[in-house]
Design a protein around this motif. Sequence first.
Motif, mmCIF file in Angstrom:
data_model
loop_
_atom_site.group_PDB
_atom_site.id
_atom_site.type_symbol
_atom_site.label_atom_id
_atom_site.label_comp_id
_atom_site.label_asym_id
_atom_site.label_seq_id
_atom_site.Cartn_x
_atom_site.Cartn_y
_atom_site.Cartn_z
ATOM 1 N N PHE A 153 1.476 -2.519 4.636
ATOM 2 C CA PHE A 153 0.214 -3.147 4.257
ATOM 3 C C PHE A 153 -0.811 -2.905 5.368
ATOM 4 O O PHE A 153 -0.456 -2.593 6.503
ATOM 5 C CB PHE A 153 0.397 -4.660 4.065
ATOM 6 C CG PHE A 153 1.494 -5.034 3.113
ATOM 7 C CD1 PHE A 153 1.236 -5.221 1.767
ATOM 8 C CD2 PHE A 153 2.803 -5.192 3.569
ATOM 9 C CE1 PHE A 153 2.245 -5.572 0.888
ATOM 10 C CE2 PHE A 153 3.822 -5.547 2.702
ATOM 11 C CZ PHE A 153 3.548 -5.732 1.355
ATOM 12 N N LYS B 277 0.828 -1.203 0.000
ATOM 13 C CA LYS B 277 0.000 0.000 0.000
ATOM 14 C C LYS B 277 0.861 1.251 0.000
ATOM 15 O O LYS B 277 0.526 2.279 -0.604
ATOM 16 C CB LYS B 277 -0.918 -0.011 1.227
ATOM 17 C CG LYS B 277 -1.848 1.185 1.321
ATOM 18 C CD LYS B 277 -2.832 1.025 2.468
ATOM 19 C CE LYS B 277 -3.859 -0.038 2.174
ATOM 20 N NZ LYS B 277 -4.933 -0.078 3.209
ATOM 21 N N GLU C 179 -5.324 -6.201 6.223
ATOM 22 C CA GLU C 179 -6.414 -5.381 5.710
ATOM 23 C C GLU C 179 -7.733 -5.758 6.369
ATOM 24 O O GLU C 179 -8.496 -4.893 6.819
ATOM 25 C CB GLU C 179 -6.511 -5.559 4.192
ATOM 26 C CG GLU C 179 -7.406 -4.548 3.496
ATOM 27 C CD GLU C 179 -6.822 -3.148 3.492
ATOM 28 O OE1 GLU C 179 -7.608 -2.189 3.701
ATOM 29 O OE2 GLU C 179 -5.600 -3.002 3.297
#
Length: 300
Positions: free
Chosen positions: A28, A8, A58
């Motif tokens: 991430f 990310k 996530e």
Amino acid sequence: MIPIDRPKLEGSIAVGDKRRRRIGFSEFGSPDGPTIVWLHGTPGARRQIPTEAREYAETRGFRLIGLDRPGVGSSTAHSYDSISDFAHDFQTVLNTLGVDQFSVIGLSGGGPYSLAVSHVLADRVVSTGIVGGVAPVNGPEAIDGGAMGFAKHAVGLIDVAGKPIGKALSTALSVARPIADPAIGVYARFSPEADRELLARPEFRAMFLDDLLHGGSRRMDAPFADLQLFVRDWGFRVGDVQAKINWWHGDADNIVPYEHGVHMVSLLPDATLHTLPGQSHLSGLNWSLEIIDTLLDAWD
């Protein structure tokens, strides 16, 4: 090779007394959740994080950060006097990324570095996980055998030839993409059964190749710097690490023997050994979600 999602956020952070060096990182998951820092093995780089752990960051809502060590990926080559010196660069990275408290996972060669930051930054570490971590081979806490036993006797050669070999490997990796996947297959063929099964899974194979090609193709000094530091005094005593440590180790580990994990847990004041029956060195990554859950439980 199957496609693999990019981090990310990815970049490098200035470290050192005059901020003339840099440490690469990948990120991430959720920036608002608890932070887990993943320290890669030897060899490895900041993307050596299983895809299922990235996805879990996530869905469960925690921040997962992978760090290069000096001399691989986006990190400047640098020789520490001891492993404990890494903790100062680690702290600079945390401060720059706005991280106060953290958990840390160390895979194999990342184990000693995880213990170092847990010791030096004891007021900031929430939980620590080690997977097949390296043990000292010199000094009062040493244990013989395994790959580090070989490194102990080869350190003179590493001192002389490490950098030239690292440069040659980096050059080869920069043009090796077409043959990288078959090379992993050859490595797997000579690995224990548990590691072969792991490397046969497309997502793990893709993760290792992505990390190797992005990290190693730029520079490859870090593995040799690791080996030099592993055989020296670490700058702290394992028995002085007061943090709560969870240690996972395969009882069929062919690189860092299971007995090394037992030895380390016996030295640490507050440690729990999680034996992985029939598992070897790399296959401990199959337990990445269990490891993460254990570390996150400490935040509750």
